[in-house]
Design a protein around this motif. Structure first.
Motif, PDB file in Angstrom:
ATOM      1  N   LEU A 250      34.031  77.107  17.742  1.00 22.55           N
ATOM      2  CA  LEU A 250      33.793  76.805  19.147  1.00 22.55           C
ATOM      3  C   LEU A 250      35.098  76.927  19.922  1.00 22.55           C
ATOM      4  O   LEU A 250      36.125  76.429  19.491  1.00 22.55           O
ATOM      5  CB  LEU A 250      33.268  75.378  19.314  1.00 22.55           C
ATOM      6  CG  LEU A 250      31.968  75.010  18.600  1.00 22.55           C
ATOM      7  CD1 LEU A 250      31.671  73.531  18.809  1.00 22.55           C
ATOM      8  CD2 LEU A 250      30.813  75.869  19.114  1.00 22.55           C
ATOM      9  N   LEU A 251      35.060  77.580  21.064  1.00 18.72           N
ATOM     10  CA  LEU A 251      36.195  77.631  21.979  1.00 18.72           C
ATOM     11  C   LEU A 251      35.761  76.895  23.238  1.00 18.72           C
ATOM     12  O   LEU A 251      34.880  77.352  23.969  1.00 18.72           O
ATOM     13  CB  LEU A 251      36.580  79.074  22.300  1.00 18.72           C
ATOM     14  CG  LEU A 251      37.699  79.259  23.336  1.00 18.72           C
ATOM     15  CD1 LEU A 251      38.931  78.438  22.977  1.00 18.72           C
ATOM     16  CD2 LEU A 251      38.075  80.739  23.447  1.00 18.72           C
ATOM     17  N   LEU A 252      36.376  75.735  23.482  1.00 16.79           N
ATOM     18  CA  LEU A 252      35.916  74.831  24.524  1.00 16.79           C
ATOM     19  C   LEU A 252      36.932  74.703  25.652  1.00 16.79           C
ATOM     20  O   LEU A 252      38.148  74.717  25.415  1.00 16.79           O
ATOM     21  CB  LEU A 252      35.641  73.448  23.923  1.00 16.79           C
ATOM     22  CG  LEU A 252      34.695  73.429  22.711  1.00 16.79           C
ATOM     23  CD1 LEU A 252      34.634  72.041  22.106  1.00 16.79           C
ATOM     24  CD2 LEU A 252      33.310  73.915  23.125  1.00 16.79           C
ATOM     25  N   SER A 253      36.420  74.556  26.851  1.00 17.27           N
ATOM     26  CA  SER A 253      37.243  74.401  28.047  1.00 17.27           C
ATOM     27  C   SER A 253      37.326  72.937  28.434  1.00 17.27           C
ATOM     28  O   SER A 253      36.297  72.243  28.497  1.00 17.27           O
ATOM     29  CB  SER A 253      36.636  75.214  29.202  1.00 17.27           C
ATOM     30  OG  SER A 253      37.115  74.756  30.448  1.00 17.27           O
ATOM     31  N   GLY A 254      38.549  72.465  28.723  1.00 17.37           N
ATOM     32  CA  GLY A 254      38.697  71.086  29.162  1.00 17.37           C
ATOM     33  C   GLY A 254      37.995  70.821  30.473  1.00 17.37           C
ATOM     34  O   GLY A 254      37.572  69.693  30.743  1.00 17.37           O
ATOM     35  N   GLN A 255      37.833  71.854  31.288  1.00 16.07           N
ATOM     36  CA  GLN A 255      37.193  71.694  32.591  1.00 16.07           C
ATOM     37  C   GLN A 255      35.672  71.637  32.484  1.00 16.07           C
ATOM     38  O   GLN A 255      35.029  70.827  33.163  1.00 16.07           O
ATOM     39  CB  GLN A 255      37.599  72.838  33.515  1.00 16.07           C
ATOM     40  CG  GLN A 255      37.001  72.736  34.915  1.00 16.07           C
ATOM     41  CD  GLN A 255      37.543  73.807  35.848  1.00 16.07           C
ATOM     42  OE1 GLN A 255      38.363  74.640  35.454  1.00 16.07           O
ATOM     43  NE2 GLN A 255      37.089  73.785  37.091  1.00 16.07           N
ATOM     44  N   TYR A 256      35.093  72.466  31.625  1.00 20.83           N
ATOM     45  CA  TYR A 256      33.638  72.590  31.585  1.00 20.83           C
ATOM     46  C   TYR A 256      32.982  71.936  30.363  1.00 20.83           C
ATOM     47  O   TYR A 256      31.781  71.673  30.387  1.00 20.83           O
ATOM     48  CB  TYR A 256      33.240  74.066  31.628  1.00 20.83           C
ATOM     49  CG  TYR A 256      33.726  74.766  32.868  1.00 20.83           C
ATOM     50  CD1 TYR A 256      33.201  74.474  34.117  1.00 20.83           C
ATOM     51  CD2 TYR A 256      34.742  75.724  32.804  1.00 20.83           C
ATOM     52  CE1 TYR A 256      33.650  75.109  35.269  1.00 20.83           C
ATOM     53  CE2 TYR A 256      35.211  76.368  33.933  1.00 20.83           C
ATOM     54  CZ  TYR A 256      34.662  76.065  35.166  1.00 20.83           C
ATOM     55  OH  TYR A 256      35.123  76.681  36.301  1.00 20.83           O
ATOM     56  N   ASP A 257      33.744  71.721  29.297  1.00 23.52           N
ATOM     57  CA  ASP A 257      33.148  71.220  28.056  1.00 23.52           C
ATOM     58  C   ASP A 257      33.681  69.841  27.659  1.00 23.52           C
ATOM     59  O   ASP A 257      33.686  69.485  26.486  1.00 23.52           O
ATOM     60  CB  ASP A 257      33.421  72.215  26.912  1.00 23.52           C
ATOM     61  CG  ASP A 257      32.895  73.607  27.202  1.00 23.52           C
ATOM     62  OD1 ASP A 257      31.710  73.719  27.564  1.00 23.52           O
ATOM     63  OD2 ASP A 257      33.665  74.574  27.065  1.00 23.52           O
ATOM     64  N   GLY A 258      34.125  69.074  28.662  1.00 22.43           N
ATOM     65  CA  GLY A 258      34.722  67.771  28.371  1.00 22.43           C
ATOM     66  C   GLY A 258      33.820  66.847  27.590  1.00 22.43           C
ATOM     67  O   GLY A 258      34.257  66.167  26.655  1.00 22.43           O
TER      68      GLY A 258
END
Length: 298
Positions: A250-258
């Motif tokens: 998984l590659l997660l974004s701090g902005q969208y996948d908090g």
């Protein structure tokens, strides 16, 4: 900076105590309190250094790779940013606090060079230890007795071994954000940058560095492309996220996948950063599937 420093002698009864503690109190108040100073000052130092290294544009990854003039400029940048952080005016020297002129001295080494015009004036001492990711912020009244007898060709003198005891520390041996590339084995860095394309390099970055937030600046440096954010998103099966997802990462974004980042018990990830991981439990895999990720069967 020296790893062994003497205890500060700036205690009640010391001739510099009243002056230095008054200025220290003003600096702390201007920063928003001791906790704010301890948070904002280290982050400011990291920015000053990284903005001169300019990894995305130059490919350089460490302070040691800078030219001599660039290393000197870091001191100027620290002076400018520190005045802005503390909302301090310009003075006859670098700045003015409580109506008193003050020099700001920065070092990336183990000592500061005090110019003749700063003798018997208060100096705000800043130091960054890149190898250990530790920072220092202190005040000294630059009395000649606290400085070395010898001087350089510009008539500048450094703080003597005895003089270190006359520093009032606001932050001493305090952690600050480490240079990302120093924290990785050289073999890992080499593998990341040996990728032929931006997607390949970023996939290697998040494949090899999992469970740790990676700042946007690092992503830009690895991508080496103008539209580097496009590479990190899903892109019709071609983006970095697509590549890693097919591998079960998984590659997660701090902005969208908090919310998912917290549910997976990953470290706190700022909005401008990214974090990767490979779910190892069935519960974590279900969470990822519910969030819209299409992971291969275990």
């Amino acid at each position: 900076m020296k790893q062994t420093l003497p205890d500060s002698l700036i205690l009640p009864g010391h001739p510099d105590y009243d002056l230095l503690t008054e200025i220290a109190g003003e600096i702390t108040a201007r920063a928003g309190g001791a906790m704010e100073l301890a948070s904002r000052f280290p982050a400011m130092l990291r920015t000053c250094i990284d903005d001169v290294i300019m990894t995305p544009k130059t490919g350089r990854r460490a302070y040691e790779e800078l030219e001599k003039t660039e290393k000197t400029y870091i001191g100027t940048r620290v002076e400018i940013e520190l005045r802005a952080l503390l909302r301090l005016p310009r003075g006859r020297l670098d700045t003015e606090v409580l109506g008193r002129d003050m020099d700001i001295k920065n070092t990336m080494g183990s000592n500061w060079m005090i110019p003749t015009e700063a003798l018997d004036q208060v100096c705000l001492l800043v130091a960054a230890d890149e190898a250990r990711a530790r920072c220092y912020l202190g005040l000294i009244l630059a009395r000649p007795d606290y400085l070395t007898a010898g001087q350089n060709k510009d008539a500048k003198r450094s703080v003597s071994a005895m003089g270190f005891g006359h520093i009032l520390w606001l932050l001493r041996d305090h952690p600050y954000p480490a240079n990302f590339w120093r924290s990785l084995p050289e073999e890992t860095v080499t593998r990341i940058f040996s990728g032929a394309t931006g997607n390949e390099r970023m996939a290697r970055l998040f494949r090899l560095v999992q469970g740790r937030p990676v700042d946007r600046d690092v992503v830009e440096a690895v991508a080496q492309q103008k539209d580097f954010m496009r590479r990190i998103r899903s892109d019709k099966g071609r983006g970095t996220r697509d590549i890693l997802e097919r591998e079960g990462i998984l590659l997660l974004s701090g902005q969208y996948d908090g919310q998912l980042i917290r549910a997976l018990d990953l470290p706190a990830c700022p909005a401008s950063a990214f974090v990767s991981c490979q779910p190892e439990t069935e519960q974590h895999r279900r969470m990822a599937l519910q969030a819209g990720f299409d992971l291969p069967r275990a």
